[in-house]
Every structure is written in structure tokens, then in C-alpha cells.
Design an enzyme around this catalytic site. Structure first.
Site, mmCIF file in Angstrom:
data_model
loop_
_atom_site.group_PDB
_atom_site.id
_atom_site.type_symbol
_atom_site.label_atom_id
_atom_site.label_comp_id
_atom_site.label_asym_id
_atom_site.label_seq_id
_atom_site.Cartn_x
_atom_site.Cartn_y
_atom_site.Cartn_z
ATOM 1 N N LEU A 1 0.878 -1.167 0.000
ATOM 2 C CA LEU A 1 0.000 0.000 0.000
ATOM 3 C C LEU A 1 0.915 1.217 0.000
ATOM 4 O O LEU A 1 1.947 1.218 0.676
ATOM 5 C CB LEU A 1 -0.882 0.029 1.256
ATOM 6 N N ASP A 2 0.541 2.258 -0.736
ATOM 7 C CA ASP A 2 1.360 3.465 -0.779
ATOM 8 C C ASP A 2 1.592 4.026 0.621
ATOM 9 O O ASP A 2 0.768 3.827 1.517
ATOM 10 C CB ASP A 2 0.659 4.556 -1.613
ATOM 11 N N TYR A 3 2.655 4.785 0.736
ATOM 12 C CA TYR A 3 3.022 5.450 1.996
ATOM 13 C C TYR A 3 1.832 6.214 2.588
ATOM 14 O O TYR A 3 1.546 6.124 3.781
ATOM 15 C CB TYR A 3 4.183 6.409 1.694
#
Length: 243
Positions: free
Chosen positions: A101-103
Site C-alpha cells: 500500500l502506498d506510503y
């Protein structure tokens, strides 16, 4: 019984391909004897050495984690930012995230030390559905929803058909909350899709992964998957039970 290269890979010594090379090079011993056959199968009681070092076999573990925003989906970060495994200091096994999952995206992320399981769930062929809730800029019209569902042309090609629906819209604040379900796992895909239709994402959360959800968890909390859930996920991915 399991294939020797699979056991070496699961122990975190090397990738399966590298493990095969080590076997062919005569650098692997089983119960003190050098083995060069790739088809070799071993049991839990067999003693395996790679380049003279005995490998330790871990129990397989599976966690469902509610990833907070501002955390890296990795086991380490060269910029010293917080990573998902920082929340699992109590876990002895060497776990890692299944996909990412993106930051700046929060939500459901699986972690495991089972390489085969992770590959099964992230392989494009198996198309596990992932559902996101996004807060976007602007009021999303019906034709935009249809466009998202048909597929969006991005720089790395057309996206596969998805499911999308508006949950709520706020004219005063000029924002829309929508739900979108995708089956692919391209980098920042949901953000790029919504950007492409003129609705930049302000906030993004992954609510569901296949049949799993975040009920009962707060951001930063995790629970172990039940053996039944692990079995269901395998079967779900292999048999395409979402179709």
C-alpha cells in the site's frame, strides 16, 4: 514432503531460483550428503545445510494489518521512515508484506513469511479483488463512474474493468467519497485512475481484500488470520471465486 528449493526459499536464505542454482552447484547438503537433484523432496526432520550453514525452518504465520497512513509497506527503509514490520516487534518469524500500500494510503495489508502464499495472491493471473474508499476533489458524475468501470488508459496501458460507486457527495466542499474495486496491483493504480478522470485523491483507504475486512481493528493494529481464512484465500485466488 516439500521440494528442497522451496524449503530453502521459505527459510529466507535465497529466492527459489537462486536456491536451485545453489543445489546444482553442489552447495546444499541434506543429512550430511551433498544433493544436486532439483526434484529432491525433504521432510520436517531432515537437516539441511546451505554453504555449510544449517537452515532454520520457521512456522508459517499470516497477519491481517490495518496499515496507518505515513508508513512504508516494506521491512526496512533507507530513509529511516516507519515501516509496517515496526508494528510486529513481538513476532519472531521474518514476515513481509503481501503486495504493498502506498506510503500515504491506509487500510488492509497482509503480512506473512510464506513465499508461495504471497506469490499466489500477488500474481496477476489470480486477480484478487481489492476494495478502496477514496475521498476525491470535485463531484463525480455518472459518466465518470462508467469510465472507471470500463477501464482507464494510463501510461502503462489500459486498466482492467473495475467496480465503482459514489457513497456520498458534498457540493459545498466540492468533494466526493467513492468506493472502487480493482483486481490488478499496479503502482498507485487507484490514485492514477482517479487523477486521469480529473478527480485527484485527497484520502485513500483499502477497506477489503478478497473477503477480508478491517472490522474490529484500529489503525496500527493486527490480528492473525485463522487457518480457515488462509485456506479460503488460497482457494479464492486459485479458483477465481470472485467471478
Amino acid at each position: 514432503m516439500e521440494r528442497l528449493q522451496k524449503v530453502i526459499a521459505h527459510a529466507g536464505v535465497a529466492s527459489r531460483r537462486k536456491a536451485e542454482e545453489l543445489i546444482l552447484q553442489g552447495k546444499v547438503k541434506v543429512n550430511g550428503k551433498t544433493v544436486k537433484e532439483l526434484g529432491t523432496k525433504v521432510t520436517a526432520s531432515d537437516k539441511i545445510e546451505v554453504e555449510g550453514v544449517k537452515i532454520e525452518r520457521e512456522n508459517k504465520v499470516y497477519y491481517l494489518f490495518y496499515k496507518p497512513s505515513g508508513v512504508i509497506s516494506a521491512v526496512s527503509d533507507d530513509k529511516n521512515r516507519k515501516v509496517v514490520t515496526d508494528y510486529f516487534q513481538h513476532v519472531e518469524e521474518r514476515i513481509y508484506p503481501v503486495g504493498r500500500l502506498d506510503y500515504d494510503t491506509s487500510g488492509l495489508l497482509l503480512l506473512t513469511n510464506d513465499g508461495e502464499f504471497a506469490n499466489l495472491l500477488t500474481h496477476p493471473k489470480y486477480e484478487v479483488p481489492k476494495t478502496y474508499v477514496a475521498r476525491v476533489k470535485g463531484l463525480v458524475k455518472r459518466e465518470v463512474i462508467k469510465k472507471l468501470e470500463r477501464g482507464i488508459k494510463l501510461e502503462d496501458g489500459m486498466t482492467a474493468p473495475s467496480r465503482a460507486k459514489v457513497i456520498s457527495a458534498d457540493k459545498q466542499k466540492d468533494k466526493t467519497i467513492l468506493e472502487i474495486t480493482i483486481h490488478e496491483g499496479r503502482n498507485r493504480q487507484v490514485r492514477r485512475m482517479l487523477e486521469a478522470v480529473g478527480h485527484p485523491v485527497q484520502k485513500l483507504k483499502r477497506e477489503r481484500y478478497a473477503f477480508l475486512h478491517l472490522t474490529g481493528l484500529n489503525a496500527g493494529e493486527a490480528r492473525e488470520l485463522t487457518p480457515h481464512e488462509v485456506k479460503q484465500l488460497r482457494s479464492f485466488a486459485e479458483n477465481g471465486l470472485h467471478n
